[in-house]
Design a protein around this motif. Structure first.
Motif, PDB file in Angstrom:
ATOM      1  N   LEU A  46       0.839  -1.201   0.000  1.00  0.00           N
ATOM      2  CA  LEU A  46       0.000   0.000   0.000  1.00  0.00           C
ATOM      3  C   LEU A  46       0.874   1.252   0.000  1.00  0.00           C
ATOM      4  CD1 LEU A  46      -2.817   1.293   0.168  1.00  0.00           C
ATOM      5  CD2 LEU A  46      -2.613   1.132   2.659  1.00  0.00           C
ATOM      6  N   VAL A  47       1.907   1.234   0.801  1.00  0.00           N
ATOM      7  CA  VAL A  47       2.840   2.371   0.842  1.00  0.00           C
ATOM      8  C   VAL A  47       3.482   2.560  -0.531  1.00  0.00           C
ATOM      9  CG1 VAL A  47       5.020   3.207   1.829  1.00  0.00           C
ATOM     10  CG2 VAL A  47       3.269   2.208   3.327  1.00  0.00           C
ATOM     11  N   ASN A  48       3.899   1.467  -1.156  1.00  0.00           N
ATOM     12  CA  ASN A  48       4.510   1.550  -2.490  1.00  0.00           C
ATOM     13  C   ASN A  48       3.536   2.117  -3.525  1.00  0.00           C
ATOM     14  OD1 ASN A  48       6.943   0.541  -1.601  1.00  0.00           O
ATOM     15  ND2 ASN A  48       6.487  -1.560  -2.181  1.00  0.00           N
ATOM     16  N   ILE A  49       2.283   1.697  -3.454  1.00  0.00           N
ATOM     17  CA  ILE A  49       1.265   2.203  -4.382  1.00  0.00           C
ATOM     18  C   ILE A  49       1.092   3.711  -4.191  1.00  0.00           C
ATOM     19  CG2 ILE A  49      -1.201   2.182  -4.929  1.00  0.00           C
ATOM     20  CD1 ILE A  49      -1.162  -0.853  -4.209  1.00  0.00           C
ATOM     21  N   SER A  56      -2.619   9.892  -1.514  1.00  0.00           N
ATOM     22  CA  SER A  56      -2.633   9.645  -0.067  1.00  0.00           C
ATOM     23  C   SER A  56      -3.289   8.307   0.240  1.00  0.00           C
ATOM     24  CB  SER A  56      -3.364  10.765   0.673  1.00  0.00           C
ATOM     25  OG  SER A  56      -4.759  10.638   0.535  1.00  0.00           O
ATOM     26  N   SER A  57      -2.809   7.691   1.289  1.00  0.00           N
ATOM     27  CA  SER A  57      -3.402   6.412   1.713  1.00  0.00           C
ATOM     28  C   SER A  57      -4.836   6.637   2.196  1.00  0.00           C
ATOM     29  CB  SER A  57      -2.560   5.752   2.801  1.00  0.00           C
ATOM     30  OG  SER A  57      -2.424   6.612   3.909  1.00  0.00           O
ATOM     31  N   VAL A  66     -11.485  13.070  -0.824  1.00  0.00           N
ATOM     32  CA  VAL A  66     -10.718  13.980  -1.656  1.00  0.00           C
ATOM     33  C   VAL A  66      -9.242  13.876  -1.287  1.00  0.00           C
ATOM     34  CG1 VAL A  66     -10.348  16.409  -2.243  1.00  0.00           C
ATOM     35  CG2 VAL A  66     -12.656  15.576  -1.831  1.00  0.00           C
ATOM     36  N   ASP A  67      -8.418  13.833  -2.297  1.00  0.00           N
ATOM     37  CA  ASP A  67      -6.974  13.960  -2.112  1.00  0.00           C
ATOM     38  C   ASP A  67      -6.588  15.196  -2.911  1.00  0.00           C
ATOM     39  OD1 ASP A  67      -4.227  13.904  -2.107  1.00  0.00           O
ATOM     40  OD2 ASP A  67      -4.068  11.782  -2.557  1.00  0.00           O
ATOM     41  N   PRO A  68      -6.519  16.349  -2.255  1.00  0.00           N
ATOM     42  CA  PRO A  68      -6.292  17.603  -2.984  1.00  0.00           C
ATOM     43  C   PRO A  68      -5.062  17.579  -3.887  1.00  0.00           C
ATOM     44  CG  PRO A  68      -6.834  18.059  -0.706  1.00  0.00           C
ATOM     45  CD  PRO A  68      -6.637  16.573  -0.824  1.00  0.00           C
TER      46      PRO A  68
END
Length: 102
Positions: A46-49, A56-57, A66-68
């Motif tokens: 997940l961190v690699n993705i 953002s995770s 939302v991930d601005p």
């Protein structure tokens, strides 16, 4: 939620399930399983993705709608290089004007 978001982000970056699997050193069946919500990636993956796609995770996991920074990157990718340069020039002008008004 992660499956839907992972699929969206993967496609936004032009990756297939196969190409993502190769990048992460997992099988295509594993990626498919994640996207079908049958399983979830391990923490390290997940961190690699998140790093690979600069997302953002919280967004990927569905904790935030939302991930601005991701939305900003997608929006900026729609501009040509010349348009980006013009935007940067306008930004410099606005900052200069703000300083002149002080």
């Amino acid at each position: 939620m992660i499956g839907e978001r992972l699929s969206e982000v993967r496609k936004d970056h032009g990756d297939t399930q196969s190409s993502l699997a190769k990048k992460l050193n997992v099988s295509v069946a594993t990626v498919r399983s994640w996207e079908q919500e049958k399983s979830s990636p391990a923490h390290e993956i997940l961190v690699n993705i998140c790093k690979m796609y600069r997302v953002s995770s919280d967004y990927l996991l569905g904790l935030s709608n939302v991930d601005p920074s991701y939305i900003q990157r997608r929006r900026l990718e729609s501009f040509t290089q010349q348009e980006l340069e013009e935007l940067a020039e306008y930004e410099r002008f606005l900052l200069w004007r703000r300083e002149q008004e002080k």
